[in-house]
Design an enzyme around this catalytic site. Structure first.
Site, PDB file in Angstrom:
ATOM      1  N   ASP A 275     -35.871 -45.244  15.670  1.00  0.00           N
ATOM      2  CA  ASP A 275     -34.852 -46.197  16.124  1.00  0.00           C
ATOM      3  C   ASP A 275     -33.962 -46.637  14.949  1.00  0.00           C
ATOM      4  O   ASP A 275     -33.590 -47.796  14.826  1.00  0.00           O
ATOM      5  CB  ASP A 275     -35.506 -47.421  16.794  1.00  0.00           C
ATOM      6  CG  ASP A 275     -34.651 -47.990  17.924  1.00  0.00           C
ATOM      7  OD1 ASP A 275     -33.561 -47.451  18.166  1.00  0.00           O
ATOM      8  OD2 ASP A 275     -35.076 -48.991  18.548  1.00  0.00           O
TER       9      ASP A 275
ATOM     10  N   HIS B 155     -29.904 -44.104  16.050  1.00  0.00           N
ATOM     11  CA  HIS B 155     -28.476 -44.383  16.271  1.00  0.00           C
ATOM     12  C   HIS B 155     -27.651 -43.710  15.180  1.00  0.00           C
ATOM     13  O   HIS B 155     -27.988 -43.817  14.000  1.00  0.00           O
ATOM     14  CB  HIS B 155     -28.213 -45.884  16.215  1.00  0.00           C
ATOM     15  CG  HIS B 155     -28.931 -46.658  17.276  1.00  0.00           C
ATOM     16  ND1 HIS B 155     -28.365 -46.984  18.477  1.00  0.00           N
ATOM     17  CD2 HIS B 155     -30.193 -47.145  17.318  1.00  0.00           C
ATOM     18  CE1 HIS B 155     -29.233 -47.657  19.215  1.00  0.00           C
ATOM     19  NE2 HIS B 155     -30.361 -47.772  18.526  1.00  0.00           N
TER      20      HIS B 155
ATOM     21  N   ASP C 158     -29.978 -44.337  28.331  1.00  0.00           N
ATOM     22  CA  ASP C 158     -28.890 -45.214  27.892  1.00  0.00           C
ATOM     23  C   ASP C 158     -29.219 -45.842  26.533  1.00  0.00           C
ATOM     24  O   ASP C 158     -28.336 -46.238  25.794  1.00  0.00           O
ATOM     25  CB  ASP C 158     -28.661 -46.341  28.908  1.00  0.00           C
ATOM     26  CG  ASP C 158     -27.653 -45.946  29.986  1.00  0.00           C
ATOM     27  OD1 ASP C 158     -27.130 -44.815  29.906  1.00  0.00           O
ATOM     28  OD2 ASP C 158     -27.396 -46.759  30.898  1.00  0.00           O
TER      29      ASP C 158
END
Lengths: 429, 343
Positions: free
Chosen positions: A313, A65, A160
């Protein structure tokens, strides 16, 4: 002659299964010569003594992210990239949940442009995932065919990064994207079954007073995806696999010939519910950390290759966002700068995995999953690699972290193993 | 009173309490119980110390009990209540704790609706080398150590009012029934009662008592190899009540109905509600405990709750002040100067 000579460095290349001590000479951004001993005049080149050190191809992170755009206080793109390079990563997949989300070609290009405008070198290649649904909200498809036209070094694929709860939409997405031939990543998670759970269900979570998430919250969604893939034949990458039962289901699916690959995260390999009972909000993850049997199955899955890749992640949060109760904390931890050293110390140093097995899961396989040529340490190939000292110890703190985010259980702890240098020349053909 | 050994800076969980720790708490609480029976109920033990009630979750009973205990020990008491706080204005839990630290707090009593908050604050206070002790007054559905310890004092006192001792619990059957999964009281009691040698039987509907619930409580890391913890789980109330010397029932939150956990209050009461008739299969002189507040007519009938022959609910409240005085004393002084205090 010019360039850099690494003398007697342990070269590990998972693409060839190599693990041996070599002299390695790089010049002009390429590997010029690799041999057990090279006869090069040390006055002509920069010499690095590689004794006891490891040279490995650049690491490829499937998904992380970015705080930028939208949450620059958590971490800017420049900080993310600096942390990635400091951790040995040369390619980083960025999930579309930025603000605004990466759900149209302009948003993807803007992210890549932002990175290109930075003057820091070397840089990791940023690979944005294009959202499957508008705003990654799981309701309406994005313009997938147009997104799939973006050239392959500027997009990771379609994902997504959130569970798709609408099964009709899931079916249509698998049908619609099949001919696009782009990596498609799905996170198997049934939010309804997961409910308000914050730890993997079991006697540890019950004892520790943490509401549990059933294994079925992952496997019910996983079997739905697998059964759809069985009928529709669209290749799928399964993200964030966190349970022993899922590993068994994926093993069966692969044995049946289904076109699926799978990843877990580095945190799920290193920690379990036992650790979550410290109530450190940095161990609050989604999916939650597994029970010890889940952790063991994931570790074994990486070794056998059932779990193809280890994703980072990386999820930066500001201090005030994470300094709350365990259950109130937003899930996720940072990791790009830390993962390789922590995984090496925990799994390679004691011999649980070979060095080749770790790098297969962190470089070769993730590149293949992204349909990209994996970085290689081979003569004439472009240099995309890092030098690692397994014996160096350092303290993870504000002075060593490249990220302003502190949300990691390793904060203020000592870590053994350090990336000394990363090289990346992405412009070369 | 003999010099006591006490090596817990914080009381966050009972999972690592030894039988010696329990005996220390009970002996100390009994001494303070004697103080509370005098005309002058105040001792100077914690004079000049600052005790802070950080109750992030609203509470009246527990907070009052701690406040009274601290005042009886001559401590200065500060109360933090969420209604008047700035938690909604971006302040973190550590900011709140540090504010009271800056005011000179020596002991922080912490309650929070989420599991693990007292642990997080204690870890930060330790990292800062403050020496401040944290007492968990209830965190989420995790633990409520002071409640379990006051329950322990209540049980020991009933078994021998002249000389309460944890040894009296050996071989006693204690049933804990009702909404176990959401109960921090049940979790702390599972640790304490089993460690003191009681046979603990739990019962509740499967949605409120998952299979294998007691598994995590069978062993503490500090248990010597030979210490057997007797914990048994039942799906029917009668199996747990059969021959029980004590029965502890727990509050059932009415919102459990809307969470698909139970069909109706009526069915719950029929299956797991305590009444004079239901407790007939217990030991003849069975006593009933409840951490309060009670949902009359749901987990227990009013008749049984108000029966002075059976109910210990009033005694639990009385035990609370003495027990909490003991805990504040042990954390505040490390158990060093016991002899001076009660004179």
């Amino acid at each position: 002659m010019a360039g850099t000579l690494l003398r007697q460095v342990r070269v590990i290349d998972p693409t060839t299964g190599t693990d041996q001590v070599q002299d390695v000479w790089m010049a002009g951004g390429r590997w010029s010569a690799i041999a057990p001993t090279l006869d090069i005049d040390p006055d002509d080149v920069d010499v690095i003594d590689g004794t006891g050190k490891v040279l490995a191809p650049g690491l490829v992170d499937l998904y992380s992210h970015s705080g930028e755009p939208g949450n620059e206080a958590r971490e800017t793109l420049a900080e993310l990239m600096a942390g990635a390079i400091a951790g040995g990563f040369t390619r980083v997949g960025i999930l579309p949940g930025t603000q605004p989300p990466l759900d149209n070609p302009g948003a993807l290009r803007r992210l890549v442009d932002l990175a290109c405008e930075l003057d820091q070198l070397p840089q990791p290649l940023l690979l944005p995932w294009a959202a499957l649904t508008q705003g990654a909200q799981g309701e309406q498809m994005t313009e997938l065919a147009e997104l799939a036209e973006i050239k392959s070094f500027a997009i990771a694929g379609l994902a997504d990064g959130q569970p798709l709860t609408n099964r009709v939409l899931l079916r249509r997405l698998l049908e619609y994207t099949r001919s696009l031939n782009r990596p498609l990543a799905l996170w198997p998670c049934d939010r309804t079954l997961a409910g308000n759970g914050i730890a993997r269900d079991g006697s540890l979570a019950l004892m520790g007073g943490l509401p549990g998430v059933l294994v079925a919250a992952e496997t019910a969604a996983l079997t739905t995806i697998l059964e759809l893939v069985r009928e529709l034949d669209t290749p799928v990458h399964l993200m964030r696999i966190s349970t022993a039962r899922s590993v068994a289901l994926i093993e069966q699916a692969k044995a049946d010939g289904l076109p699926v690959t799978a990843s877990t995260t580095w945190m799920h390999l290193l920690f379990s519910t036992e650790d979550a009972l410290s109530y450190d909000p940095n161990l609050r993850l989604d999916p939650p950390l597994g029970n010890p049997t889940d952790q063991e199955a994931l570790i074994a899955g990486v070794k056998t290759g059932i779990i193809d890749a280890i994703a980072i992640d990386h999820s930066p949060y500001a201090y005030e966002e994470k300094t709350v109760a365990f259950g109130d904390a937003p899930p996720g931890a940072i990791g790009l700068q830390l993962a390789f050293a922590a995984l090496w110390e925990r799994f390679v140093a004691p011999g649980t995995w070979t060095a080749v097995e770790l790098l297969r899961a962190l470089s070769d396989r993730p590149a293949q999953i992204l349909q990209l040529p994996p970085p290689q340490i081979a003569e004439r190939a472009a240099v995309e690699a890092f030098l690692f000292d397994p014996a160096a110890t350092w303290t993870v703190d504000a002075s060593t972290l490249r990220s302003p985010a502190r949300n990691t259980p390793f904060y203020q702890r000592s870590l053994r193993g350090q990336v000394l240098q990363t090289w990346h020349y992405p412009g070369l053909p | 009173m003999a010099e006591t050994r006490w090596n817990h800076r914080h009381i966050l969980s009972l999972s690592r309490f030894t039988p010696t720790d329990y005996a220390t708490v009970i002996n100390t609480a009994v001494s303070f119980g004697e103080v509370l029976s005098r005309r002058n109920k105040k001792v100077p033990t914690l004079q000049g110390k600052v005790v802070t009630n950080l109750f992030f979750e609203p509470s009246t009973r527990t907070r009052s009990s701690f406040e009274l205990a601290a005042k009886r020990l001559s401590a200065d008491v500060l109360n933090f209540a969420p209604g008047s706080s700035s938690l909604t204005k971006g302040e973190t839990i550590l900011d709140t704790a540090k504010t009271y630290l800056a005011m000179g707090a020596d002991i922080m009593i912490i309650r929070h609706a989420a599991t693990g908050v007292p642990h997080a604050i204690a870890a930060e206070l330790d990292r800062l080398n403050t020496g401040v002790g944290v007492l968990n007054a209830g965190d989420g559905q995790h633990e409520h150590p002071s409640q379990a310890l006051l329950d322990l004092l209540t049980l020991c006192t009933v078994l021998n009012p002249e000389k309460p001792s944890i040894d009296l619990l050996k071989g006693k059957k204690i049933a804990i029934v009702g909404d176990i999964i959401h109960s921090r009281v049940a979790r702390s009691n599972l640790w304490s009662l089993a460690a003191c040698g009681a046979a603990v039987h739990v019962a509740g509907p499967p949605t409120l008592l998952p299979a294998d619930f007691v598994k995590g409580f069978q062993r503490s890391p500090i248990d010597p190899p030979g210490l057997p913890r007797q914990l048994v789980q039942h799906t029917s109330l009668d199996a747990a009540l059969d021959g029980a010397d004590f029965v502890m029932t727990l509050r059932l939150q009415r919102e459990r109905m809307t969470q698909h956990l139970l069909p109706s209050l009526r069915e719950y009461h029929r299956q797991f509600g305590l009444s004079h008739q239901r407790v007939q299969i217990c030991a003849p002189d069975v006593k009933i405990l409840h951490p309060a507040p009670v949902n009359r007519g749901v987990e227990i009938t009013s008749e049984l709750m108000d029966d002075p022959e059976r109910s210990l609910i009033g005694q639990q409240v009385t035990s609370g002040v003495a027990t909490r005085m003991a805990l504040l004393y042990l954390i505040g002084t490390g158990g060093q100067s016991a002899a001076d205090i009660v004179q």
